[in-house]
Scaffold this active site. Structure first.
Site, mmCIF file in Angstrom:
data_model
loop_
_atom_site.group_PDB
_atom_site.id
_atom_site.type_symbol
_atom_site.label_atom_id
_atom_site.label_comp_id
_atom_site.label_asym_id
_atom_site.label_seq_id
_atom_site.Cartn_x
_atom_site.Cartn_y
_atom_site.Cartn_z
ATOM 1 N N ARG A 109 6.541 3.927 -5.337
ATOM 2 C CA ARG A 109 5.189 4.212 -5.806
ATOM 3 C C ARG A 109 5.226 5.465 -6.672
ATOM 4 O O ARG A 109 6.092 6.318 -6.519
ATOM 5 C CB ARG A 109 4.255 4.448 -4.617
ATOM 6 C CG ARG A 109 3.945 3.196 -3.820
ATOM 7 C CD ARG A 109 2.910 3.444 -2.739
ATOM 8 N NE ARG A 109 3.411 4.249 -1.660
ATOM 9 C CZ ARG A 109 3.175 5.539 -1.494
ATOM 10 N NH1 ARG A 109 2.398 6.200 -2.353
ATOM 11 N NH2 ARG A 109 3.680 6.207 -0.486
ATOM 12 N N TYR A 132 7.493 -2.920 -9.108
ATOM 13 C CA TYR A 132 7.863 -2.504 -7.755
ATOM 14 C C TYR A 132 6.699 -2.786 -6.791
ATOM 15 O O TYR A 132 5.535 -2.457 -7.088
ATOM 16 C CB TYR A 132 8.233 -1.005 -7.712
ATOM 17 C CG TYR A 132 8.252 -0.512 -6.298
ATOM 18 C CD1 TYR A 132 9.326 -0.847 -5.462
ATOM 19 C CD2 TYR A 132 7.191 0.186 -5.753
ATOM 20 C CE1 TYR A 132 9.326 -0.473 -4.127
ATOM 21 C CE2 TYR A 132 7.180 0.572 -4.419
ATOM 22 C CZ TYR A 132 8.248 0.231 -3.616
ATOM 23 O OH TYR A 132 8.240 0.589 -2.293
ATOM 24 N N LYS A 150 -1.566 -1.321 -0.828
ATOM 25 C CA LYS A 150 -2.105 0.035 -0.897
ATOM 26 C C LYS A 150 -3.349 0.106 -1.788
ATOM 27 O O LYS A 150 -4.304 0.817 -1.483
ATOM 28 C CB LYS A 150 -1.043 0.988 -1.431
ATOM 29 C CG LYS A 150 0.249 0.993 -0.628
ATOM 30 C CD LYS A 150 0.028 1.439 0.793
ATOM 31 C CE LYS A 150 1.353 1.629 1.517
ATOM 32 N NZ LYS A 150 1.130 2.014 2.918
ATOM 33 N N HIS A 197 -4.541 3.938 7.267
ATOM 34 C CA HIS A 197 -3.086 3.756 7.130
ATOM 35 C C HIS A 197 -2.478 3.820 8.532
ATOM 36 O O HIS A 197 -1.809 4.781 8.886
ATOM 37 C CB HIS A 197 -2.552 4.882 6.229
ATOM 38 C CG HIS A 197 -1.154 4.700 5.768
ATOM 39 N ND1 HIS A 197 -0.403 5.729 5.270
ATOM 40 C CD2 HIS A 197 -0.360 3.608 5.705
ATOM 41 C CE1 HIS A 197 0.801 5.279 4.929
ATOM 42 N NE2 HIS A 197 0.852 4.003 5.185
ATOM 43 N N SER A 205 5.040 9.140 5.965
ATOM 44 C CA SER A 205 6.282 8.375 5.843
ATOM 45 C C SER A 205 7.434 9.132 6.510
ATOM 46 O O SER A 205 7.374 10.344 6.710
ATOM 47 C CB SER A 205 6.575 8.065 4.388
ATOM 48 O OG SER A 205 6.632 9.254 3.669
ATOM 49 N N CYS A 233 8.374 8.900 9.595
ATOM 50 C CA CYS A 233 8.113 9.292 10.983
ATOM 51 C C CYS A 233 8.246 8.108 11.945
ATOM 52 O O CYS A 233 7.846 8.207 13.104
ATOM 53 C CB CYS A 233 6.732 9.916 11.110
ATOM 54 S SG CYS A 233 6.614 11.532 10.324
ATOM 55 N N LYS A 246 6.971 4.755 11.741
ATOM 56 C CA LYS A 246 5.780 3.954 12.021
ATOM 57 C C LYS A 246 6.122 2.500 12.365
ATOM 58 O O LYS A 246 5.630 1.963 13.360
ATOM 59 C CB LYS A 246 4.897 4.005 10.773
ATOM 60 C CG LYS A 246 3.480 3.611 11.006
ATOM 61 C CD LYS A 246 2.586 4.321 10.008
ATOM 62 C CE LYS A 246 1.514 3.395 9.516
ATOM 63 N NZ LYS A 246 1.522 3.226 8.074
ATOM 64 N N THR A 247 6.962 1.883 11.537
ATOM 65 C CA THR A 247 7.315 0.481 11.802
ATOM 66 C C THR A 247 8.059 0.367 13.134
ATOM 67 O O THR A 247 7.871 -0.583 13.893
ATOM 68 C CB THR A 247 8.140 -0.097 10.643
ATOM 69 O OG1 THR A 247 7.384 0.066 9.436
ATOM 70 C CG2 THR A 247 8.421 -1.581 10.828
ATOM 71 N N ASP A 282 1.221 -1.219 9.264
ATOM 72 C CA ASP A 282 0.907 -0.309 8.151
ATOM 73 C C ASP A 282 -0.580 -0.025 7.955
ATOM 74 O O ASP A 282 -0.949 1.106 7.699
ATOM 75 C CB ASP A 282 1.502 -0.893 6.862
ATOM 76 C CG ASP A 282 1.599 0.144 5.736
ATOM 77 O OD1 ASP A 282 1.907 1.312 6.034
ATOM 78 O OD2 ASP A 282 1.369 -0.217 4.571
ATOM 79 N N ASN A 338 14.870 3.402 -0.876
ATOM 80 C CA ASN A 338 13.552 2.769 -0.714
ATOM 81 C C ASN A 338 13.647 1.252 -0.917
ATOM 82 O O ASN A 338 12.687 0.618 -1.319
ATOM 83 C CB ASN A 338 12.548 3.384 -1.682
ATOM 84 C CG ASN A 338 11.109 2.970 -1.376
ATOM 85 O OD1 ASN A 338 10.739 2.803 -0.213
ATOM 86 N ND2 ASN A 338 10.304 2.778 -2.412
ATOM 87 N N ARG A 397 13.669 -2.629 0.141
ATOM 88 C CA ARG A 397 12.642 -3.212 1.015
ATOM 89 C C ARG A 397 12.946 -4.635 1.432
ATOM 90 O O ARG A 397 13.652 -5.367 0.743
ATOM 91 C CB ARG A 397 11.306 -3.237 0.252
ATOM 92 C CG ARG A 397 10.784 -1.873 -0.149
ATOM 93 C CD ARG A 397 10.079 -1.214 0.974
ATOM 94 N NE ARG A 397 9.653 0.140 0.682
ATOM 95 C CZ ARG A 397 8.596 0.713 1.264
ATOM 96 N NH1 ARG A 397 7.867 0.059 2.123
ATOM 97 N NH2 ARG A 397 8.289 1.969 0.986
ATOM 98 N N ASN A 455 9.217 6.306 23.638
ATOM 99 C CA ASN A 455 7.873 6.748 23.261
ATOM 100 C C ASN A 455 6.797 6.022 24.078
ATOM 101 O O ASN A 455 5.660 6.483 24.177
ATOM 102 C CB ASN A 455 7.641 6.555 21.759
ATOM 103 C CG ASN A 455 8.513 7.504 20.949
ATOM 104 O OD1 ASN A 455 8.942 8.546 21.460
ATOM 105 N ND2 ASN A 455 8.792 7.160 19.703
HETATM 106 C C1 OXD Z 1 4.148 3.590 2.310
HETATM 107 C C2 OXD Z 1 4.531 2.186 2.533
HETATM 108 O O1 OXD Z 1 4.626 4.194 1.350
HETATM 109 O O2 OXD Z 1 4.027 1.601 3.499
HETATM 110 O O3 OXD Z 1 3.358 4.105 3.100
HETATM 111 O O4 OXD Z 1 5.313 1.646 1.747
HETATM 112 MN MN MN Z 2 2.451 2.695 4.462
#
Ligand code: OXD
Ligand code: MN
Length: 597
Positions: free
Chosen positions: A71, A200, A209, A229, A251, A253, A255-256, A280, A375, A377, A506
């Site tokens: 991005r 991209y 997003k 988010h 990002s 941290c 999340k997924t 997300d 990055n 994907r 966690n």
């Molecule tokens: C982000 C993504 O950048 O989910 O947050 O790709």
């Molecule tokens: Mn995201």
């Protein structure tokens, strides 16, 4: 053949056809036959490569131009009529100027190309939460990704009212993928997104997003709901009761990983399960019973590949085993599969790195170079995820017990704490911050404030967004409002070692969070909020790694450091002038007073 008779849609498409001048127009009907035909075409032109059908059935490989791999925040604009409505954290351009600039770039850019018209739904088709978008694109890659990430085609238009104007316009023009002319523009007041000169994902899969966060956050403000988010996960206890949590992290941290967490063995044996509803984005609104409900508006995972492996996230890895598009990872030429850093310890010898250079992967790595782009994907269907929640398609969403914010703070934030009330929770989210890691360019360990992890995704003035959170709180009965927490999995000891194991463990913290929501456990009142008593975090099975004594340290609140933090928050708020909601100023004053006690 068109898939709708909705005049506002047809008129808008006519206008755009006139502008970009495609050779032909194809409506995406969502059928497997049509998608298969497009996959074939993309393979013929080299846009995609079919991967090993036995090992990775239905999977494809794609690479973007090296100048187009992420991005682009400084080229992402919020084009509201008034600059002050975009606020100090967004880049802004006046709509008239932006339209002219974009139309000049887009003009005639589809000549010799096909225009694909993608009708898509964010959220289950027909759900009261869901919203429709139309994306025009000249890229088959975009069509195929959108067909994974969203619900597309005839079924979307069949459920859409003929006279409705409530749909989001999206024009994507690949043009020459010229980084100097790349713009990702949101026009919140016009429900419009225009993206030029990129291919991209984050810039061109306009449902994600651009719509589901930037445009939707603005819609949510006007319509009384929230676009966040946030991941959504469900925690099932041995009695079969499931409680849902929404969590926002900047990002890098995890999340997924949290969204697809695998419970520690002891928990699994007792019958605990974790269900992923989303990784997300959450769309959240009040249900008839007065509680907040959330859906995941997406239908796929657009996940970062490097770092995903059997240990860190077996569920995400499993999700990529069929029907997935891989972008900018490395290819193993021996068996036509994919590889990325940390997938395993065996980079392919006969490899093609992400830009297409044929190389010995072992030597390449020995030279300290990456095979996959950091990055890179995977675009994987949610239905592939082994822990996908049975409630994923529930049109009413799932009831939220807790909101969790978090970041990476080596010394400051304790493992977990609870806000005193809703408004204080909004303060905790608004002042969220994370220390930068080596994964991103720039200095390491610098604190970057990222309110609610929405910094690059809020489609309007950040302080108005905070006000919206405060206003939502006013409509909720405090007994029914989600409780708000902050977590920090990344606390380090004086030797720089992480003090908490993270990953599946966690769940131990989430268990405390749920117990707090249910009023089943006491907490200690401190200057920053409610903290757990160490005895109340279950450490069974963690012997040797974490003890009650070391846990006390991860739960420690260092008043001197927090005084520094309060100063940092004050400086941050100053950027927003008098627009900071008074409730947040009050929380800051309380924090300072508590620290001086
Ligand atoms: C982000 C993504 O950048 O989910 O947050 O790709
Ligand atoms: Mn995201």
């Amino acid at each position: 053949m068109t898939l709708t008779t909705n005049k506002s849609i047809l008129d808008w498409i006519d206008e755009k056809v006139e502008l970009v001048k495609p050779d032909s127009i194809v409506w995406i009907d969502g059928s497997e036959e049509q998608l298969e035909e497009l996959r074939k075409q993309a393979c013929e032109t080299g846009e995609m490569i079919k991967l090993n059908e036995e090992l990775l059935p239905g999977c494809y490989y794609h690479r973007t131009k090296p100048n187009d791999v992420a991005r682009v925040e400084d080229r992402t604009l919020i084009c509201s009529k008034k600059e002050e409505d975009a606020g100090p954290t967004n880049h802004w351009m006046a709509p008239e100027k932006a339209y002219k600039m974009l139309y000049d770039i887009a003009r005639d850019s589809y000549k010799g190309r096909t225009m694909y018209v993608i009708p898509y739904s964010m959220g289950p088709v027909g759900s009261p939460f869901s919203k429709v978008g139309i994306e025009l694109t000249d890229s088959i890659y975009v069509v195929l990704n959108m067909a994974i990430m969203t619900r597309v085609g005839k079924k979307v238009m069949d459920a859409f009212l003929d006279d409705s104007n409530d749909w989001v316009r999206g024009l994507h023009c690949k043009c020459d993928v010229d980084a100097e002319k790349r713009w990702i523009c949101q026009f919140p007041e016009d429900n419009t997104i225009i993206s030029v000169n990129s291919a991209y994902g984050g810039n061109v899969l306009l449902g994600k997003k651009c719509f589901a966060l930037r445009i939707a956050s603005y819609q949510g403000k006007n319509e009384g709901w929230q676009a966040e988010h946030m991941l959504i996960l469900g925690i099932e206890n041995p009695q079969g009761e499931v409680k849902y949590v929404c969590a926002a992290f900047p990002s890098a941290c995890g999340k997924t990983n949290l969204a697809m967490l695998i419970p520690p063995e002891g928990y699994r044996k007792k019958g605990y399960k974790v269900w992923c509803v989303g990784d997300d984005i959450s769309w959240i609104r009040k249900g008839e019973d007065g509680r907040l409900y959330a859906i995941n508006p997406e239908n796929g995972f657009f996940g970062v590949a490097p770092g995903t492996n059997d240990k860190s996230n077996p569920n995400a890895l499993a999700a990529t085993k069929k029907g997935t598009i891989f972008t900018n990872v490395a290819r193993n030429l021996d068996n036509n599969t994919v590889w990325w850093e940390s997938l395993d310890k065996n980079p392919p010898v006969n490899a093609e790195e992400w830009t297409g250079i044929k190389t010995n992967g072992v030597e390449w790595k020995a030279e300290g170079k990456n095979l996959a782009h950091p990055n890179s994907r995977f675009t994987a269907p949610t239905e592939n995820c082994p822990c996908l929640s049975p409630e994923f398609e529930n049109p009413q969403g799932v009831p939220i017990s807790a909101f969790v914010f978090g970041g990476r703070r080596a010394k400051l934030a304790p493992l977990v704490y609870q806000s005193r009330d809703w408004n204080h929770g909004v303060f905790v989210g608004a002042t969220m911050a994370s220390e930068t890691t080596a994964a991103a360019a720039g200095a390491v360990g610098v604190v970057r404030r990222d309110p609610m992890a929405m910094l690059p995704f809020c489609g309007y003035h950040m302080a108005d967004y905070w006000q919206h959170w405060i206003d939502i709180g006013k409509t909720l009965d405090p007994d029914k409002a989600p409780k708000i927490f902050n977590v920090n999995w990344f606390r380090k000891d004086d030797d720089g070692n992480f003090m908490w194991p993270g990953f599946g463990d966690n769940l131990r913290v989430l268990e405390w969070i749920i117990k707090r929501c249910e009023g089943e456990v006491d907490a200690k009142e401190t200057a920053i909020g409610y903290l757990p008593y160490a005895k109340d975090i279950n450490l069974e099975g963690l012997e040797g790694e974490v003890t009650e004594e070391s846990l006390e340290k991860i739960l420690d609140v260092d008043k001197e450091l927090w005084k520094e933090e309060a100063k940092g928050i004050e400086e941050f708020f100053a950027k927003f002038g008098d627009k900071v909601p008074e409730e947040l100023e009050e929380s800051l004053a309380t924090l300072k007073a508590n620290l001086d006690k």
